[in-house]
Write an enzyme that holds these catalytic residues in place. Structure first.
Site, short mmCIF file in Angstrom:
data_model
loop_
_atom_site.label_atom_id
_atom_site.label_comp_id
_atom_site.label_asym_id
_atom_site.label_seq_id
_atom_site.Cartn_x
_atom_site.Cartn_y
_atom_site.Cartn_z
CB SER A 84 -0.90 0.02 1.24
OG SER A 84 -1.54 1.28 1.37
CE1 TYR A 133 -3.81 -1.65 5.66
CE2 TYR A 133 -2.99 0.46 4.85
CZ TYR A 133 -3.57 -0.77 4.60
OH TYR A 133 -3.90 -1.13 3.32
#
Length: 588
Positions: free
Chosen positions: A486, A497
């Protein structure tokens, strides 16, 4: 041609045969085939020569079956539902298994153990010897098997052919003649049934089969029914002779449209009669697998076919047969064969509405293939544009070019790794690694470390299998692994994350360097804001995004196109990299 207008009777007949009768016939037929193969094939000839003999022996020993309520034919009792390995078409493979198992018996066992979870799929090395086949039906529809035989005969007359090439070409001849032998046996059986029948309609039914089987698939078909019967025969008989499952029928609305339109012009067929033939064809596949069984979504002995897309010249394919196949599939509640529907940004709305109908009624037997991503990626990988436009779909979602490529892929299941680490479960002692539980973690850092180590162990296992298989395939096999990270990996303020995605980026670099010497190319993609529900974007919403310099969200198709490129040969010098795809979102 005598036909049965009510497909209910055919469905009932097939349900009885595949649910009850096939079991006994299969066991009897397989015993006869096995005894003949073991008696007549010796180990002092090459595997190619063994395969040629296998074709001849199976052609005369398989058990042909005819049905009363369809003139289509090809059932030879070679497979029980979901049991591809039960066919005698795998005889040569099984009797030469030591040839490749000796290169890595422990690795093969490791793959089987991992696939059983599954942590990654059986597809690829040590698995696709009996799965994933793409038949070039277009060639047979154009020339018949007699045309193939004649071409091979001419090739054998060429000078300076190697001994290996000659053996292979002769095996191809044997396979074509085996097809002719099986078709003749169907014709003989139909003639016998016709002579025994005292019912005029039944007599004509079997006489019609005898006429068709005496012609096709040895000779090329001339009508829509003959073309459909040719495909039905190939899809039933070739896997029995060759051994295999998960096969692609091809683009049926492309392969059959000329036959259909010619028959309409000459009055040989009506749309209603074509609809019935299609119904019979689909039922012959569908009724092999009980609808009530739990794993009906993944048959290992069944077919897929492709609809829609574009022609070799780039024109959209949406014709009468596209509509008829979708209509019959829906009305008969067909599960098999699966349909792979190709589409692009300019596909006709009527077509898109039709392929979405099944979803609206609660079925999920259609897979959607995005031509905007796949065709450019195929071209980038070196495929001619006309061939790329003509791709069909094999197995789960692999694009293949009929008569040119037979691609396979494998994937590992990250969610399964997480599931085991969270919920536990019995560990397979055959695996050389253990998936560590998360409940022992006392901090976020330990959660991250355990998660990444578990993923690394599974990825390393899959790579070991690929490296070992290189020896079997004479060091020609190559592999690609693609991780999804990501853009968050470049944004540390996202906390856990971002940290976990940064771990994926680091693993990608490490794996890329570690496995590059073995021909395994490992890369990643770091998507930015993509138009999905995860980013609070829904169908119909604006694509505009103020924080992205390009002014819009990225699309799933763009991510897929990049993925196809990174998996192509053109990208083989890009190794260990995570490509950020975010419209300059992360550039400060």
């Amino acid at each position: 041609m005598f036909t049965i207008s009510n497909l209910h009777f055919l469905k009932k007949e097939l349900k009885s045969f595949y649910g009850v009768t096939l079991q006994a016939l299969h066991e009897q037929s397989m015993k006869q085939c096995k005894d003949a193969l073991n008696k007549e094939i010796t180990h002092n000839i090459s595997a190619v020569e063994q395969k040629g003999l296998q074709y001849k022996i199976l052609a005369r020993t398989l058990t042909p079956v005819l049905f009363r309520h369809t003139c289509l034919f090809g059932e030879v009792c070679s497979n029980k539902a979901q049991e591809t390995a039960t066919t005698m078409g795998n005889w040569t493979l099984n009797h030469n298994a030591a040839t490749y198992r000796k290169y890595g018996a422990s690795v093969l066992d490791e793959k089987n153990a991992a696939s059983a979870y599954p942590l990654y799929t059986f597809c690829g090395e040590f698995g696709d010897e009996i799965y994933h086949f793409s038949f070039e039906n277009g060639t047979i529809l154009k020339y018949g098997f007699s045309g193939v035989y004649e071409k091979v005969t001419l090739r054998l007359e060429e000078p300076n052919l190697s001994e290996e090439t000659i053996k292979w070409l002769k095996a191809v001849q044997d396979s074509a003649l085996a097809i002719k032998t099986v078709a003749n046996r169907f014709a003989e059986l139909a003639t016998k049934y016709a002579e025994q029948s005292e019912d005029d309609e039944e007599k004509e039914h079997y006489q019609s089969i005898a006429r068709t089987a005496s012609k096709i698939p040895w000779e090329k078909p001339e009508t829509f029914f003959e073309a459909l019967a040719t495909i039905q025969f190939i899809q039933s008989v070739v896997p029995a002779l060759e051994g295999g499952g998960l096969y692609s029928v091809g683009r049926l609305d492309v392969l059959l449209i000329d036959f259909y339109q010619n028959d309409l012009r000459t009055g040989k067929i009506t749309p209603k009669l074509a609809e019935q033939y299609i119904g019979e064809f689909l039922l012959l596949h569908d009724m092999r697998i009980p609808h009530e069984q739990a794993d009906q979504g993944d048959s290992l002995v069944n077919a897929v076919y492709t609809l829609g897309g574009v022609s070799r010249d780039g024109e959209h394919v949406f014709n009468e047969l596209t509509c008829l196949f979708l209509k019959v599939d829906r009305e008969l509640d067909i599960i098999y064969p699966k349909i792979k529907c190709r589409y692009d940004a300019n596909s006709p709305k009527e077509y898109l509405d039709l392929i979405n109908d099944e979803l609206r009624v609660g079925k999920s037997t259609i897979l959607y293939q995005n031509d905007n991503a796949i065709i450019p990626a195929l071209v980038k990988s070196g495929v001619d544009i006309k061939d790329a436009r003509d791709y069909s779909v094999l197995g789960c979602w692999e694009p293949v070019i009929p008569g040119c490529t037979n691609e396979h892929c494998s994937y590992f299941l990250t969610l399964k790794i997480f599931e085991i680490s969270v919920y536990g479960g019995e560990q397979n002692p055959r695996l050389p690694f253990t998936i560590l539980p998360l409940d022992v973690a006392k901090s976020f850092e330990e959660v991250l470390s355990i998660t990444l180590n578990n993923i690394h162990a599974v990825m390393e296992s899959r790579c070991r299998v690929a490296v070992s298989a290189r020896k079997y395939w004479h060091n020609q096999i190559k592999g690609n692994l693609l991780n999804i990270a990501s853009v968050a990996a470049t944004e540390p303020y996202y906390g856990p994350y971002a940290t976990s995605k940064g771990g994926v980026v680091g693993l990608t670099r490490g794996w890329g360097k570690q496995f590059a010497p073995y021909g395994i190319v490992i890369n990643g993609i770091g998507p930015g804001p993509i138009a999905t529900e995860m980013n609070h974007w829904h169908e119909g919403d604006s694509m505009h995004h103020d924080r992205i310099p390009t002014g819009r969200f990225g699309t799933v198709g763009e991510v897929g196109g990049l993925a196809m490129y990174l998996l192509s040969e053109e990208a083989n010098q890009i190794i260990g990299q995570t490509v950020i795809m975010d419209g300059a979102y992360d550039i400060k």
